[in-house]
Scaffold this motif. Structure first.
Motif, short mmCIF file in Angstrom:
data_model
loop_
_atom_site.label_atom_id
_atom_site.label_comp_id
_atom_site.label_asym_id
_atom_site.label_seq_id
_atom_site.Cartn_x
_atom_site.Cartn_y
_atom_site.Cartn_z
N ASN A 307 -37.63 -8.70 4.86
CA ASN A 307 -38.65 -9.64 4.80
C ASN A 307 -38.77 -10.16 3.35
OD1 ASN A 307 -39.31 -9.64 7.60
ND2 ASN A 307 -40.20 -7.71 7.33
N ASP A 308 -38.08 -9.52 2.62
CA ASP A 308 -37.90 -9.80 1.02
C ASP A 308 -36.81 -10.43 0.52
OD1 ASP A 308 -38.56 -10.02 -1.54
OD2 ASP A 308 -39.21 -7.96 -1.91
N GLN A 353 -45.79 -11.98 4.43
CA GLN A 353 -44.80 -11.33 4.86
C GLN A 353 -44.81 -10.85 6.20
OE1 GLN A 353 -44.33 -8.66 1.39
NE2 GLN A 353 -42.89 -10.13 0.25
N SER A 358 -50.15 -8.65 4.49
CA SER A 358 -50.12 -9.60 3.21
C SER A 358 -50.87 -10.72 3.70
CB SER A 358 -48.62 -9.95 3.28
OG SER A 358 -48.46 -10.56 4.57
#
Length: 761
Positions: A307-308, A353, A358
């Motif tokens: 996810n990053d 995210q 988040s």
């Protein structure tokens, strides 16, 4: 013949060290998508010129910050690499590269671009490590012992394990070589650790001893490092990390503990490196990257996160390198190179995210807070988000059609922290509202509010602010300005009157602002105005084409307190400083160094610097020194575009700006200038758009272009192209170069010259 004299003058867009602020490292990735020849990177080097080199299984890669040059083996070219499988690279004091390949040792002359092959009696000797000691001796760690290369005689001395000799090498499979402060070599082998005295040629060996917790934790030693405090660190496969204690001549081990998130990530280690802050970076196999912070001996681990996109690209870390600037480079098994610049991203970035706590919506329209730990965020479709600065966690409140005690809509254009128990809210197509933070209840006011005295003149509210008497000023879309008494909630509406020069300039109110002295200002699509309470009228400020001291543009976006007696006014046509007494403006724009004229928000930090958001990043403006610094997406901004009014500063000086991809926060004092001035090299030559090969293979250009002292061209080579690079790997797109060419002509004939610039100026 044409003689061209090129003078390259360089300046840098200033940047800062933000690693201390970052929630986690923001890695820049270089893979086959960017031109790397292959994604397994086993060794990394920065040469004396400033170029980066990467060892892969598909050749040797040179990187100038913009493009990769790949060197490979070619069967019919004896001057090419001996093999494409590269294990290590080192550079000697003369600037030659030594390359460990799958078929032996190569020496690379960067000037002529020729590889010379140095073989032993075993032509396919597999070298795993190259090391140049303090006396400039070249050592080879191989699968068949330790080799010392004698350059003058082009031969090797060999040291091997002998079963009947206790003072021989611990094992013939050598992984890593390091030198301690006394000039001894520490040699990590597949079956033990050897300490070698080059003077008497004797080895002292360390092995794991069952039942002895101070012995080497595992015999399979994969990495050895001497840190800046002359401590020796030993990485093993299966036994984690070891720290050698010279006084007691034993080891302290650090192992992975599944119950302790601050322990080592994995017990299979592949590489070690020390960063500029004396932390030990540990590359593991399948466990990611662990960073050991001293002196508390606490590990922090960074792993691949789907996810990053800027997390570690792969959890098997094969190489770690710190360059002379302090940048960190991480080579992985199948994720290419991860680059963490020392002077890099300066701003924390928060966005949605998936799968983690988040922001629930990236379109941030407004930000406010209590000045301490609570930050409230209005979003375009995500309702109200609440961010706790202390815990770094988010929560949100959204509209529930079946629950009247919820936000009127999820499109929250304006939020203002009224007091410890109340937020003021402006909605798109929802009017004006308040939220009681303590009781968690909402009140809404709009066109159809039952009490006609409390009705708002428009469904959409762009801006909300409280004055010094705790009343609300509400700027609407197409409904003019509304004043709401804070006690009675009675509303007075002010609208534009075409024939009244003392009415508001326009019914579309972009911003309402109350200055330090209690004056109320409004910004509209057609000018600014100040409320005159005694006459309940307005003084207008309108752009006049013939008056350079009028406001620069009539589309007003924001206000901020200026020096005493002055007001800052942001417009879509630049920044303005208003002398409130005279009504005259001083203008600032792109011609003064600002990144963009479309000003969105202004925050003034504790030192008086203006931080200005726009459609092209952030600008820091020191009014007193007339100093401008611009920051862009490359510096870590959520986007180059920001939203009007989406800004806030806490009591301790942390600044927040929001936009279409989340929001940023930062402490201004943490943003430091990058003082590194990179070298500049010409990297390619083309004649009539045909690239010219330079080096040994071209007798007309026998020297590589970046090493050439001069270039001589014939009269019929009158159109040529030079490509060049500044070796600034930290945000290279923000490195600006000024090129000056002096063309000397013959017989008065001017000949064509083209300079190819790989980056924008």
């Amino acid at each position: 013949m044409i003689r061209v004299i090129c003078m390259l003058v360089l300046w840098l867009s200033l940047s800062n060290d933000s690693i201390a602020q970052a929630i986690k490292p923001y890695f820049i990735h270089y893979s086959t998508n960017q031109g790397l020849s292959q994604s397994q990177v086993g060794a990394i080097l920065k040469d004396k010129q400033g170029f980066m080199w990467f060892a892969t299984q598909e050749g040797l890669n040179k990187f100038d910050g913009y493009t990769f040059t790949i060197y490979k083996h070619y069967t019919n070219d004896t001057n090419s690499l001996s093999d494409n499988n590269i294990f290590d690279i080192v550079e000697d004091s003369q600037g030659y590269l030594w390359v460990a390949t799958g078929r032996g040792l190569d020496k690379f002359d960067k000037t002529t671009e020729v590889f010379t092959h140095h073989t032993t009696k075993l032509p396919d000797l597999k070298i795993r490590d190259l090391f140049i000691d303090s006396k400039q001796h070249l050592w080879l760690g191989t699968v068949d012992g330790l080799y010392l290369f004698n350059g003058s005689k082009n031969n090797f001395s060999v040291f091997k394990h002998r079963d009947n000799q206790s003072n021989s090498l611990a094992d013939n499979y050598v992984y890593r070589i390091a030198e301690d402060a006394k000039g001894n070599l520490w040699i990590g082998c597949k079956n033990g650790l050897s300490l070698f005295n080059p003077t008497n040629k004797r080895f002292r060996n360390y092995y794991h001893q069952d039942g002895n917790q101070h012995s080497l934790s595992n015999n399979w030693v994969t990495s050895v490092l001497k840190d800046s405090h002359n401590r020796m660190w030993i990485g093993t496969r299966g036994g984690g990390l070891n720290l050698y204690n010279e006084t007691s001549d034993d080891f302290r081990s650090f192992l992975h503990n599944a119950d302790n998130p601050n322990s080592l990530a994995h017990n299979d280690l592949l590489c070690l490196q020390e960063d500029e802050k004396n932390n030990i970076w540990i590359g593991t196999e399948n466990g990611g990257l662990s960073v050991l912070k001293l002196p508390n001996f606490q590990f922090t681990t960074y792993k691949f996160d789907a996810n990053d996109p800027n997390s570690l690209s792969n959890n098997s870390v094969y190489s770690i390198y710190r360059d002379d600037i302090g940048n960190m480079w991480v080579g992985t098994w199948s994720g290419g190179v991860n680059f963490l610049p020392k002077f890099g991203r300066k701003f924390k970035s928060y966005k949605n995210q998936i799968g983690s706590n988040s922001l629930n919506n990236n379109f941030v329209l407004s930000i406010t807070g209590d000045g301490k730990d609570q930050i409230w965020i209005g979003t375009d479709g995500g309702g109200i988000n609440y961010f706790n600065r202390k815990t770094q966690t988010f929560d949100f409140i959204k509209n529930n059609p079946s629950n009247p005690n919820s936000p009127k809509t999820d499109y929250v254009i304006a939020v203002d922290y009224f007091n410890s128990s109340m937020l003021a809210l402006g909605y798109h197509r929802g009017g004006f509202g308040t939220y009681n933070i303590q009781t968690k209840t909402f009140e809404n006011y709009s066109i159809d509010t039952p009490d006609p005295k409390s009705r708002i003149s428009s469904w959409s509210v762009n801006s909300v602010v409280r004055d010094h008497q705790q009343n609300f000023w509400i700027g609407t879309w197409n409904g003019g300005l509304c004043f709401m008494n804070g006690q009675t909630h009675e509303v007075t509406a002010f609208k534009h009157e075409p024939n009244n020069a003392n009415s508001i300039p326009n019914n579309n109110i972009n911003i309402v602002f109350v200055d330090r002295d209690g004056r109320t200002w409004i910004g509209t699509e057609t000018g600014a105005a100040r409320y005159l309470p005694h006459s309940k009228s307005f003084a207008r400020y309108i752009h006049q084409v013939s008056d350079p001291q009028s406001i620069s543009n009539d589309y007003i976006t924001c206000f901020a307190d200026g020096p005493k007696g002055y007001l800052w006014v942001g417009t879509s046509g630049g920044l303005n400083l208003l002398n409130i007494k005279t009504g005259k403006f001083k203008r600032y724009s792109e011609t003064d160094g600002f990144a963009n004229n479309a000003i969105k928000s202004i925050v003034i930090d504790k030192k008086g610097n203006l931080w200005i958001s726009s459609n092209k990043g952030l600008t820091r403006f020191n009014y007193y020194e007339n100093d401008v610094r611009n920051y862009s997406l490359a510096d870590g901004l959520q986007s180059n575009e920001f939203k009007a009014r989406a800004s806030f500063m806490t009591q301790d000086g942390e600044i927040y700006f929001g936009g279409p991809n989340g929001f940023n926060s930062f402490y201004p004092d943490s943003i430091k200038d990058n003082t590194f001035v990179p070298p500049v090299y010409i990297t390619n030559l083309s004649i009539f758009n045909t690239p010219i090969t330079t080096g040994f293979s071209n007798p007309n250009f026998p020297t590589h272009i970046n090493s050439a002292k001069k270039i001589v061209l014939n009269y019929d080579q009158s159109v040529f192209t030079l490509a060049f690079a500044a070796l600034n790997f930290t945000i290279p797109e923000k490195t600006n170069m000024l090129i000056s060419l002096k063309v000397l002509t013959k017989n008065g004939i001017m000949l064509g010259v083209t300079v190819a610039q790989p980056i924008p100026t």
